[in-house]
Design a protein around this motif. Sequence first.
Motif: not given
Length: 362
Positions: A198-211
């Motif tokens: 398993g894995g997780m990605i975190v970001t504060n960018s909504r645009k990056i998260a949506d993609k």
Amino acid sequence: MLKDSNHCDCSSISNLISHSKPSLSRKEADEVYKLIISGELAQGRKVEEFESEFEKFTGTKEAIAVNSGTSALHLSLLALGIKEGDEVIIPAFVCSALLNAVKYCNATPVLTDINSEDFNMDVKDVKKKISKKTKAVILPHMFGLPADLDTFIELDIPLIEDCAHSVGAHYKNRLVGTFGTISIFSFYATKMITTGEGGMIVTNSRKIADKIRDLREYDNKDFFTIRYNYKMTDIQAAIGICQLSRLQAFIERRKEIARIYTAALMDSGLRLPGVSEGKEHIFFRYIVVTEKEGLDNIIKNAEKRGICLRKPVYKPLSFFITESSCPVTGKIYNKALSIPIYPSLKEEAIDRIVCVLKDIIS
Ligand SMILES: *Cc1c(COP(=O)(O)O)cnc(C)c1O
């Protein structure tokens, strides 16, 4: 405690002390049982819950769960628009997950050397290797010790923090994984916390998260583009939620074991992990450096005496991509050993490990 550090009787040892081990309890088993009864197995409510727990834990706006740390790296690079002809800077002393992720995007991996003190990426070497084509740096915090984040942020190149070894570690009192443009985590069986894979990605960018959310799954889309099936299952997420709630206890126990090792091996002639100002080491691994020749023989001898030691990195990436020179990586590869450390390691086992190490290395 040690009875006699010079004469340890290892002849009676029947089972090997493993190098690493996950910490799973009845709690994880109960959660998995509930899900199996409910019939909700694939990505669903539990994954959403795990993601929101992870957002709370890191204080980042977006967390996206995936099926591995490698997929997390791949989707992070794609979300940054990395493509053929782009260069991505990665360290040489790390597992090949990073190399694979860069190659999945048809981009060019550029290897950099490490510092001999903390085994993290050498920012001076990174600066030498930056070109017009450099589009991202992947910075792993190796073995649980944060890298010099300030110096990497100053580079002003999109930074992917790789926290596969260091979930829960702090740099200047702030959690690692909150500095990069994007940060990734791995929950493979033997990492700090696990979901099996398993894995997780975190970001504060909504645009990056949506993609990233769009690329993670292929179904129910209105137009076609290449997408993936990198989803985490609800079963994995249920385990992950339990594991995250136990993380602080895991870290405390790892630090305690590290203190015991450091006190016991102080005069062994081995180079031990140092302390660094402003960096919290959470001891995903306890790495020692020996001047004694023949690492493979040391590992074999330890195994004969019931202890599994490992090279911290199976093969540095400079073995696969030979055009970059990474002398420190080569030197450390021939001298560094990872000794068993995990929350369930018992005091008797720790004593035995210390005893055998002193016998065969010093
Ligand atoms: C384990 C690891 C990965 C890859 O994670 P997987 O979940 O095994 O795909 C990436 N980077 C580092 C530093 C790792 O240790």
